[in-house]
Design a protein around this motif. Structure first.
Motif, PDB file in Angstrom:
ATOM      1  N   ASP A 423     -34.048  86.246 -44.444  1.00  0.00           N
ATOM      2  CA  ASP A 423     -33.904  84.961 -45.065  1.00  0.00           C
ATOM      3  C   ASP A 423     -35.081  84.384 -45.620  1.00  0.00           C
ATOM      4  OD1 ASP A 423     -33.059  82.335 -45.689  1.00  0.00           O
ATOM      5  OD2 ASP A 423     -31.869  82.062 -43.834  1.00  0.00           O
ATOM      6  N   GLU A 424     -35.354  84.387 -47.064  1.00  0.00           N
ATOM      7  CA  GLU A 424     -36.225  83.548 -47.767  1.00  0.00           C
ATOM      8  C   GLU A 424     -36.606  82.405 -47.330  1.00  0.00           C
ATOM      9  OE1 GLU A 424     -38.991  84.360 -51.829  1.00  0.00           O
ATOM     10  OE2 GLU A 424     -37.047  85.787 -51.516  1.00  0.00           O
ATOM     11  N   ARG A 425     -35.434  81.681 -47.638  1.00  0.00           N
ATOM     12  CA  ARG A 425     -35.643  80.120 -47.282  1.00  0.00           C
ATOM     13  C   ARG A 425     -36.011  79.859 -46.199  1.00  0.00           C
ATOM     14  NH1 ARG A 425     -32.404  76.286 -45.176  1.00  0.00           N
ATOM     15  NH2 ARG A 425     -32.335  74.306 -46.153  1.00  0.00           N
ATOM     16  N   THR A 426     -35.688  80.630 -45.126  1.00  0.00           N
ATOM     17  CA  THR A 426     -36.302  80.285 -43.442  1.00  0.00           C
ATOM     18  C   THR A 426     -37.697  80.457 -43.586  1.00  0.00           C
ATOM     19  OG1 THR A 426     -34.144  80.699 -42.631  1.00  0.00           O
ATOM     20  CG2 THR A 426     -36.069  80.870 -41.169  1.00  0.00           C
ATOM     21  N   LEU A 427     -38.280  81.454 -44.157  1.00  0.00           N
ATOM     22  CA  LEU A 427     -39.544  81.987 -44.053  1.00  0.00           C
ATOM     23  C   LEU A 427     -40.658  80.726 -44.759  1.00  0.00           C
ATOM     24  CD1 LEU A 427     -39.306  85.873 -44.976  1.00  0.00           C
ATOM     25  CD2 LEU A 427     -39.907  84.755 -42.673  1.00  0.00           C
ATOM     26  N   LYS A 428     -39.857  80.305 -46.066  1.00  0.00           N
ATOM     27  CA  LYS A 428     -40.701  79.234 -46.793  1.00  0.00           C
ATOM     28  C   LYS A 428     -40.786  77.881 -45.708  1.00  0.00           C
ATOM     29  CE  LYS A 428     -39.324  80.727 -51.264  1.00  0.00           C
ATOM     30  NZ  LYS A 428     -38.556  80.447 -52.597  1.00  0.00           N
ATOM     31  N   ILE A 429     -39.706  77.739 -45.038  1.00  0.00           N
ATOM     32  CA  ILE A 429     -39.830  76.540 -44.116  1.00  0.00           C
ATOM     33  C   ILE A 429     -40.697  76.898 -43.166  1.00  0.00           C
ATOM     34  CG2 ILE A 429     -38.310  75.231 -42.484  1.00  0.00           C
ATOM     35  CD1 ILE A 429     -35.948  75.901 -44.420  1.00  0.00           C
ATOM     36  N   THR A 430     -40.875  77.964 -42.458  1.00  0.00           N
ATOM     37  CA  THR A 430     -41.679  78.493 -41.396  1.00  0.00           C
ATOM     38  C   THR A 430     -43.044  78.211 -41.805  1.00  0.00           C
ATOM     39  OG1 THR A 430     -40.214  79.754 -40.268  1.00  0.00           O
ATOM     40  CG2 THR A 430     -42.720  80.278 -39.908  1.00  0.00           C
ATOM     41  N   ALA A 431     -43.321  78.565 -43.206  1.00  0.00           N
ATOM     42  CA  ALA A 431     -44.902  78.233 -43.837  1.00  0.00           C
ATOM     43  C   ALA A 431     -45.166  77.023 -43.804  1.00  0.00           C
ATOM     44  CB  ALA A 431     -44.843  79.211 -45.054  1.00  0.00           C
ATOM     45  N   ASN A 432     -44.284  76.003 -44.197  1.00  0.00           N
ATOM     46  CA  ASN A 432     -44.580  74.652 -44.432  1.00  0.00           C
ATOM     47  C   ASN A 432     -44.631  73.958 -43.030  1.00  0.00           C
ATOM     48  OD1 ASN A 432     -44.187  74.563 -47.391  1.00  0.00           O
ATOM     49  ND2 ASN A 432     -42.088  74.449 -47.176  1.00  0.00           N
ATOM     50  N   VAL A 433     -43.995  74.443 -41.936  1.00  0.00           N
ATOM     51  CA  VAL A 433     -44.141  73.791 -40.640  1.00  0.00           C
ATOM     52  C   VAL A 433     -45.620  74.075 -40.127  1.00  0.00           C
ATOM     53  CG1 VAL A 433     -43.460  73.988 -38.328  1.00  0.00           C
ATOM     54  CG2 VAL A 433     -41.787  73.759 -40.056  1.00  0.00           C
ATOM     55  N   TRP A 434     -45.975  75.319 -40.363  1.00  0.00           N
ATOM     56  CA  TRP A 434     -47.193  75.628 -39.945  1.00  0.00           C
ATOM     57  C   TRP A 434     -48.650  74.964 -40.764  1.00  0.00           C
ATOM     58  CZ3 TRP A 434     -49.136  77.423 -35.490  1.00  0.00           C
ATOM     59  CH2 TRP A 434     -48.259  78.139 -34.797  1.00  0.00           C
ATOM     60  N   GLN A 435     -48.079  74.929 -42.196  1.00  0.00           N
ATOM     61  CA  GLN A 435     -49.121  74.015 -42.825  1.00  0.00           C
ATOM     62  C   GLN A 435     -49.310  72.555 -42.485  1.00  0.00           C
ATOM     63  OE1 GLN A 435     -48.441  73.886 -47.143  1.00  0.00           O
ATOM     64  NE2 GLN A 435     -50.264  72.427 -47.437  1.00  0.00           N
ATOM     65  N   SER A 436     -48.216  72.174 -41.828  1.00  0.00           N
ATOM     66  CA  SER A 436     -48.383  70.595 -41.622  1.00  0.00           C
ATOM     67  C   SER A 436     -49.051  70.538 -40.127  1.00  0.00           C
ATOM     68  CB  SER A 436     -47.009  70.028 -41.192  1.00  0.00           C
ATOM     69  OG  SER A 436     -46.286  70.623 -40.272  1.00  0.00           O
ATOM     70  N   ARG A 437     -49.146  71.696 -39.495  1.00  0.00           N
ATOM     71  CA  ARG A 437     -49.861  71.637 -38.059  1.00  0.00           C
ATOM     72  C   ARG A 437     -51.252  71.967 -38.193  1.00  0.00           C
ATOM     73  NH1 ARG A 437     -46.120  75.818 -34.293  1.00  0.00           N
ATOM     74  NH2 ARG A 437     -44.187  74.551 -34.512  1.00  0.00           N
ATOM     75  N   ILE A 438     -51.599  72.668 -39.356  1.00  0.00           N
ATOM     76  CA  ILE A 438     -52.913  73.189 -39.528  1.00  0.00           C
ATOM     77  C   ILE A 438     -53.832  72.300 -40.379  1.00  0.00           C
ATOM     78  CG2 ILE A 438     -54.415  74.958 -40.558  1.00  0.00           C
ATOM     79  CD1 ILE A 438     -52.193  77.002 -39.828  1.00  0.00           C
ATOM     80  N   GLN A 439     -53.182  71.516 -41.389  1.00  0.00           N
ATOM     81  CA  GLN A 439     -53.955  70.756 -42.307  1.00  0.00           C
ATOM     82  C   GLN A 439     -54.697  69.599 -41.643  1.00  0.00           C
ATOM     83  OE1 GLN A 439     -53.246  71.505 -45.586  1.00  0.00           O
ATOM     84  NE2 GLN A 439     -55.062  69.897 -46.055  1.00  0.00           N
ATOM     85  N   PRO A 440     -54.020  68.779 -40.525  1.00  0.00           N
ATOM     86  CA  PRO A 440     -55.045  67.675 -39.823  1.00  0.00           C
ATOM     87  C   PRO A 440     -56.227  68.191 -39.550  1.00  0.00           C
ATOM     88  CG  PRO A 440     -52.783  67.700 -39.207  1.00  0.00           C
ATOM     89  CD  PRO A 440     -52.918  68.951 -39.745  1.00  0.00           C
TER      90      PRO A 440
END
Length: 442
Positions: A423-440
């Motif tokens: 499910d490509e959509r789920t993978l994209k959501i996962t990437a965005n979740v991790w970006q929000s964790r790492i970005q700060p």
């Protein structure tokens, strides 16, 4: 059709580039697949008479070729894509990557990052990758879930991380993981000491012992930068390869990653011992590590495969662009337009990588009896027309977005550019979740 043999899949294509025999193009041929293996490769007119299939694919504008073998990557680092760009290697590692890893790397980080990487690789025609990273069991689980073939590196390093406390802990955890997952048909395993500057002689000696006992490849960064060599001369009074050779590391199970700074004697030594090179041209350029002497390596008889490295230092897992870059750089460095012809570039991205992993009896070329790891590439696009020579077109013109179908072990993983199970959509959501964790932490 009364005497036709029943098979799982029959694929008709305009061309087949089997890699073996070398520099061969088969026109209007078909591949029959049954039980995950190639049963036959034969003219399409004969295939229609000889086989009846449960699944037919008629690909009139496509070339079939073996799936690409990514000989070196850190799949989970997909979650650090673009995190710290445009920096030299040691500043990149010590100032940015290692601190980010210390803060974020966990089983979940590795599993999620590896799943995204596996999907990116599959969609771009890579059917097998050789990985080195922490929490390798999570990488293995991601690969199995995604249906991609993987060589899982049992990483060893001399300093503690969230994964392990000391070299023995790394080795024990890696070997236990291998014991648990050794029956997975898509998995193989390597011992993966990180690099000469992060692994002691005593640890290398243990790695060599296990590799000999278990007949495993040894996957290690080696001679990546000039600084690595300068530091080794200061600490050990030897260049890194000389030190590892003295320890007994050189041999047919050694996969030397990057190998940018090898002189003629060192190339001859590795060739004499049947060692292999994982060439990562984009990463070498992006980190300003230098220009690997690939044409010279090939002339010495070294087996050279191609890897992308991780997306944190590339920034993509694109074996088509890597293959093209490898061919062009080799010509430029050697000042010889014939230094690395297109068919050798294709071989480096497929069979040579399989050979380095000890998998060349199973994958890397299209031959009856081998596992059905293959891809279809649509050459009817403007950027690949006209097509006078499919081999040249694959090496110099085609891109990963033209990969339309991907089979791994006979299973269709990408069908007309779409995943069959992921499910490509789920993978994209996962990437965005991790970006929000790492970005700060930037």
């Amino acid at each position: 059709m009364q005497n036709a043999h029943s098979v799982d899949t029959l694929i008709e294509a305009r061309w087949i580039v089997p890699i073996e025999p070398a520099n061969t193009v088969l026109h209007d041929h078909s591949i029959a697949i049954d039980g995950g293996r190639i049963v036959a490769i034969l003219p399409t007119s004969e295939a229609r008479q000889r086989f009846v299939a449960r699944n037919y694919h008629r690909l009139s504008d496509h070339v079939l070729m073996p799936g690409l073998v990514n000989l070196h990557t850190h799949a989970a680092m997909t979650l650090l894509r673009g995190y710290a760009d445009d920096l030299p290697l040691m500043e990149w590692l010590k100032g940015h990557i290692w601190p980010a890893e210390a803060k974020h790397v966990s089983t979940d980080f590795v599993r999620d990052g590896a799943r995204i990487a596996c999907a990116e690789m599959l969609k771009g025609g890579t059917t097998c990758f050789n990985d080195m990273y922490f929490f390798p069991e999570a990488v293995a689980e991601a690969a199995v879930d995604c249906g991609i073939r993987a060589a899982i590196g049992m990483i060893v390093i001399d300093f503690p991380t969230a994964y392990a406390s000391d070299p023995d802990d790394y080795l024990n955890k890696g070997l236990a993981m291998r014991d648990r997952m050794n029956d997975e048909p898509l998995l193989s395993f390597t011992l993966a000491p990180h690099a000469p500057y992060t692994v002691s002689n005593a640890t290398f000696e243990k790695v060599i012992t296990y590799a000999s006992q278990l007949d495993l490849p040894i996957h290690v960064h080696l001679h990546e930068t000039a600084d690595e060599i300068t530091q080794s001369l200061a600490q050990y009074q030897q260049r890194p390869l000389a030190r590892l050779h003295q320890l007994g590391l050189t041999g047919p199970n050694l996969i030397a990653v990057h190998a940018v700074h090898l002189n003629d004697d060192e190339q001859a030594l590795l060739a004499q011992h049947g060692s292999h090179i994982a060439h990562c041209p984009a990463s070498n350029l992006k980190l300003a590590s230098g220009f690997a002497p690939v044409a010279s390596m090939l002339a010495h008889g070294l087996n050279v495969g191609i890897g992308t490295d991780g997306t944190a230092s590339n920034n993509k897992l694109d074996m088509f662009s890597e293959m093209r870059l490898a061919a062009l750089l080799a010509k430029g460095v050697a000042h010889d337009a014939a230094a690395l012809p297109a068919h050798i570039a294709l071989q480096m991205a497929t069979l040579n990588g399989a050979r380095a992993l000890g998998l060349d009896q199973h994958i890397g070329s299209l031959l009856p009896g081998k596992c059905a790891d293959l891809i279809a590439v649509d050459l009817a696009q403007l950027n690949t027309l006209p097509c006078f020579d499919p081999i040249s077109t694959l090496a110099y013109s085609a891109g990963r977005d033209q990969v339309s179908h991907v089979w791994v072990n006979g299973e269709l993983r990408v069908d007309n550019h779409q995943f069959t199970a992921l499910d490509e959509r789920t993978l994209k959501i996962t990437a965005n979740v991790w970006q929000s964790r790492i970005q700060p932490s930037n």
